[in-house]
Design a protein around this motif. Structure first.
Motif, PDB file in Angstrom:
ATOM      1  N   ALA A 138       0.838  -1.207   0.000  1.00  0.00           N
ATOM      2  CA  ALA A 138       0.000   0.000   0.000  1.00  0.00           C
ATOM      3  C   ALA A 138       0.873   1.257   0.000  1.00  0.00           C
ATOM      4  N   TRP A 139       1.988   1.237   0.721  1.00  0.00           N
ATOM      5  CA  TRP A 139       2.904   2.375   0.739  1.00  0.00           C
ATOM      6  C   TRP A 139       3.448   2.624  -0.666  1.00  0.00           C
ATOM      7  N   TYR A 140       3.861   1.555  -1.339  1.00  0.00           N
ATOM      8  CA  TYR A 140       4.362   1.696  -2.713  1.00  0.00           C
ATOM      9  C   TYR A 140       3.260   2.167  -3.660  1.00  0.00           C
ATOM     10  N   GLU A 141       2.046   1.694  -3.456  1.00  0.00           N
ATOM     11  CA  GLU A 141       0.937   2.156  -4.306  1.00  0.00           C
ATOM     12  C   GLU A 141       0.729   3.660  -4.150  1.00  0.00           C
ATOM     13  N   ARG A 142       0.880   4.177  -2.943  1.00  0.00           N
ATOM     14  CA  ARG A 142       0.762   5.624  -2.736  1.00  0.00           C
ATOM     15  C   ARG A 142       1.898   6.386  -3.421  1.00  0.00           C
ATOM     16  N   ARG A 143       2.973   5.719  -3.773  1.00  0.00           N
ATOM     17  CA  ARG A 143       4.101   6.328  -4.497  1.00  0.00           C
ATOM     18  C   ARG A 143       3.946   6.136  -6.010  1.00  0.00           C
ATOM     19  N   GLY A 144       2.821   5.557  -6.452  1.00  0.00           N
ATOM     20  CA  GLY A 144       2.574   5.408  -7.885  1.00  0.00           C
ATOM     21  C   GLY A 144       2.851   4.035  -8.460  1.00  0.00           C
ATOM     22  N   TYR A 145       3.220   3.072  -7.632  1.00  0.00           N
ATOM     23  CA  TYR A 145       3.459   1.709  -8.116  1.00  0.00           C
ATOM     24  C   TYR A 145       2.130   0.973  -8.192  1.00  0.00           C
ATOM     25  N   ARG A 146       2.045   0.052  -9.138  1.00  0.00           N
ATOM     26  CA  ARG A 146       0.813  -0.730  -9.257  1.00  0.00           C
ATOM     27  C   ARG A 146       1.127  -2.214  -9.181  1.00  0.00           C
ATOM     28  N   ARG A 147       0.184  -2.917  -8.574  1.00  0.00           N
ATOM     29  CA  ARG A 147       0.294  -4.369  -8.478  1.00  0.00           C
ATOM     30  C   ARG A 147       0.019  -4.969  -9.845  1.00  0.00           C
ATOM     31  N   THR A 148       0.782  -5.982 -10.204  1.00  0.00           N
ATOM     32  CA  THR A 148       0.581  -6.631 -11.495  1.00  0.00           C
ATOM     33  C   THR A 148      -0.129  -7.969 -11.362  1.00  0.00           C
ATOM     34  N   GLY A 149      -0.127  -8.544 -10.161  1.00  0.00           N
ATOM     35  CA  GLY A 149      -0.674  -9.884  -9.988  1.00  0.00           C
ATOM     36  C   GLY A 149       0.307 -10.963 -10.440  1.00  0.00           C
ATOM     37  N   GLU A 150       1.450 -10.551 -10.991  1.00  0.00           N
ATOM     38  CA  GLU A 150       2.469 -11.505 -11.441  1.00  0.00           C
ATOM     39  C   GLU A 150       3.287 -11.957 -10.236  1.00  0.00           C
ATOM     40  N   MET A 151       3.212 -13.246  -9.952  1.00  0.00           N
ATOM     41  CA  MET A 151       3.839 -13.801  -8.749  1.00  0.00           C
ATOM     42  C   MET A 151       4.997 -14.719  -9.109  1.00  0.00           C
ATOM     43  N   THR A 152       5.993 -14.730  -8.226  1.00  0.00           N
ATOM     44  CA  THR A 152       7.070 -15.704  -8.301  1.00  0.00           C
ATOM     45  C   THR A 152       7.200 -16.337  -6.919  1.00  0.00           C
ATOM     46  N   PRO A 153       7.560 -17.599  -6.867  1.00  0.00           N
ATOM     47  CA  PRO A 153       7.611 -18.282  -5.575  1.00  0.00           C
ATOM     48  C   PRO A 153       8.763 -17.791  -4.702  1.00  0.00           C
ATOM     49  N   PHE A 154       8.552 -17.815  -3.390  1.00  0.00           N
ATOM     50  CA  PHE A 154       9.616 -17.537  -2.439  1.00  0.00           C
ATOM     51  C   PHE A 154      10.590 -18.710  -2.493  1.00  0.00           C
ATOM     52  N   PRO A 155      11.897 -18.459  -2.399  1.00  0.00           N
ATOM     53  CA  PRO A 155      12.869 -19.561  -2.490  1.00  0.00           C
ATOM     54  C   PRO A 155      12.980 -20.363  -1.188  1.00  0.00           C
ATOM     55  N   TYR A 156      11.917 -21.111  -0.872  1.00  0.00           N
ATOM     56  CA  TYR A 156      11.933 -21.963   0.319  1.00  0.00           C
ATOM     57  C   TYR A 156      13.141 -22.886   0.249  1.00  0.00           C
ATOM     58  N   GLY A 157      13.803 -23.068   1.387  1.00  0.00           N
ATOM     59  CA  GLY A 157      14.947 -23.959   1.448  1.00  0.00           C
ATOM     60  C   GLY A 157      16.278 -23.271   1.193  1.00  0.00           C
ATOM     61  N   ASP A 158      16.263 -22.044   0.723  1.00  0.00           N
ATOM     62  CA  ASP A 158      17.502 -21.298   0.497  1.00  0.00           C
ATOM     63  C   ASP A 158      17.658 -20.294   1.634  1.00  0.00           C
ATOM     64  N   GLU A 159      18.453 -20.660   2.635  1.00  0.00           N
ATOM     65  CA  GLU A 159      18.565 -19.854   3.849  1.00  0.00           C
ATOM     66  C   GLU A 159      19.177 -18.483   3.612  1.00  0.00           C
ATOM     67  N   ARG A 160      19.768 -18.243   2.435  1.00  0.00           N
ATOM     68  CA  ARG A 160      20.297 -16.906   2.130  1.00  0.00           C
ATOM     69  C   ARG A 160      19.175 -15.862   2.118  1.00  0.00           C
ATOM     70  N   PHE A 161      17.934 -16.298   1.920  1.00  0.00           N
ATOM     71  CA  PHE A 161      16.793 -15.386   1.849  1.00  0.00           C
ATOM     72  C   PHE A 161      15.964 -15.383   3.121  1.00  0.00           C
ATOM     73  N   GLY A 162      16.389 -16.140   4.117  1.00  0.00           N
ATOM     74  CA  GLY A 162      15.664 -16.183   5.371  1.00  0.00           C
ATOM     75  C   GLY A 162      14.991 -17.521   5.601  1.00  0.00           C
ATOM     76  N   LEU A 163      14.441 -17.647   6.790  1.00  0.00           N
ATOM     77  CA  LEU A 163      13.759 -18.870   7.199  1.00  0.00           C
ATOM     78  C   LEU A 163      12.266 -18.564   7.325  1.00  0.00           C
ATOM     79  N   PRO A 164      11.464 -18.964   6.329  1.00  0.00           N
ATOM     80  CA  PRO A 164      10.033 -18.659   6.355  1.00  0.00           C
ATOM     81  C   PRO A 164       9.338 -19.245   7.572  1.00  0.00           C
ATOM     82  N   GLN A 165       8.437 -18.461   8.144  1.00  0.00           N
ATOM     83  CA  GLN A 165       7.688 -18.890   9.321  1.00  0.00           C
ATOM     84  C   GLN A 165       6.271 -19.321   8.960  1.00  0.00           C
ATOM     85  N   ARG A 166       5.974 -19.342   7.661  1.00  0.00           N
ATOM     86  CA  ARG A 166       4.673 -19.829   7.213  1.00  0.00           C
ATOM     87  C   ARG A 166       4.760 -20.240   5.748  1.00  0.00           C
ATOM     88  N   ASP A 167       3.783 -21.007   5.332  1.00  0.00           N
ATOM     89  CA  ASP A 167       3.710 -21.466   3.949  1.00  0.00           C
ATOM     90  C   ASP A 167       3.067 -20.396   3.075  1.00  0.00           C
TER      91      ASP A 167
END
Length: 179
Positions: A138-167
């Motif tokens: 929402a903050w980015y939308e107020r700066r003029g960015y728009r959601r595209t609905g284009e999704m890419t998966p989170f890199p589960y299992g790659d600890e360089r990006f963090g340890l997800p706490q939910r699916d």
């Protein structure tokens, strides 16, 4: 180096900045220190957000710049700009948690957009944001960015990006035309 109102100085990061930048990025997104600001991901991701190797790779990449923001000689924010043809990718955006919510983010993202246009002639800025981060999107939308609905998966299992706490975590592409 470029100075704008609010006494902020913008410059490209150098190798000597790596440790300060890793500390800044981690403090803005992970663990208890991040809870002082509103951009924390502490409830959805544990572990690291970045590491010295990742920050150094951005600094040394010929198509990327890690914009470092200082006030009174202290690094208080940063963001990555990466040249990708007609558009620039925006990422690694971090503002010191104790300074969040004071309008710095607006100034920094506006300067990043200006630089992408001036440096590379970019006609669009793109970024990916974890889709569960509704307040941040929402903050980015107020700066003029728009959601595209284009999704890419989170890199589960790659600890360089963090340890997800939910699916179900995924990144959504946000875009903004640059005039």
């Amino acid at each position: 180096m470029h100075t704008v109102p609010d006494g902020l100085t913008f410059r490209d990061a150098v190798d000597a900045d790596v440790d300060a930048l890793v500390t800044l990025i981690e403090s803005a997104y992970r663990g208890e220190p991040s809870r002082a600001g509103w951009t924390t991901e502490a409830d959805i991701l544990h572990g690291q957000r970045t590491d010295p190797e990742g920050v150094l790779a951005v600094i040394e990449s010929p198509d990327s710049r890690l914009l470092t923001v200082e006030r009174d000689g202290t690094v208080i924010a940063c963001c990555q700009l990466e040249h990708r043809g007609t558009y620039a990718h925006f990422g690694m955006f971090a503002v010191s948690p104790g300074l969040q919510g004071a309008g710095l983010g607006k100034v920094i993202i506006a300067e990043a957009e200006r630089l992408a246009r001036a440096t590379w002639g970019s006609t669009e800025m793109r970024m990916t944001v974890i889709s569960a981060r509704e307040e941040l999107i929402a903050w980015y939308e107020r700066r003029g960015y728009r959601r595209t609905g284009e999704m890419t998966p989170f890199p589960y299992g790659d600890e360089r990006f963090g340890l997800p706490q939910r699916d179900g975590l995924q990144f959504e592409l946000l875009v903004k035309p640059l005039a």
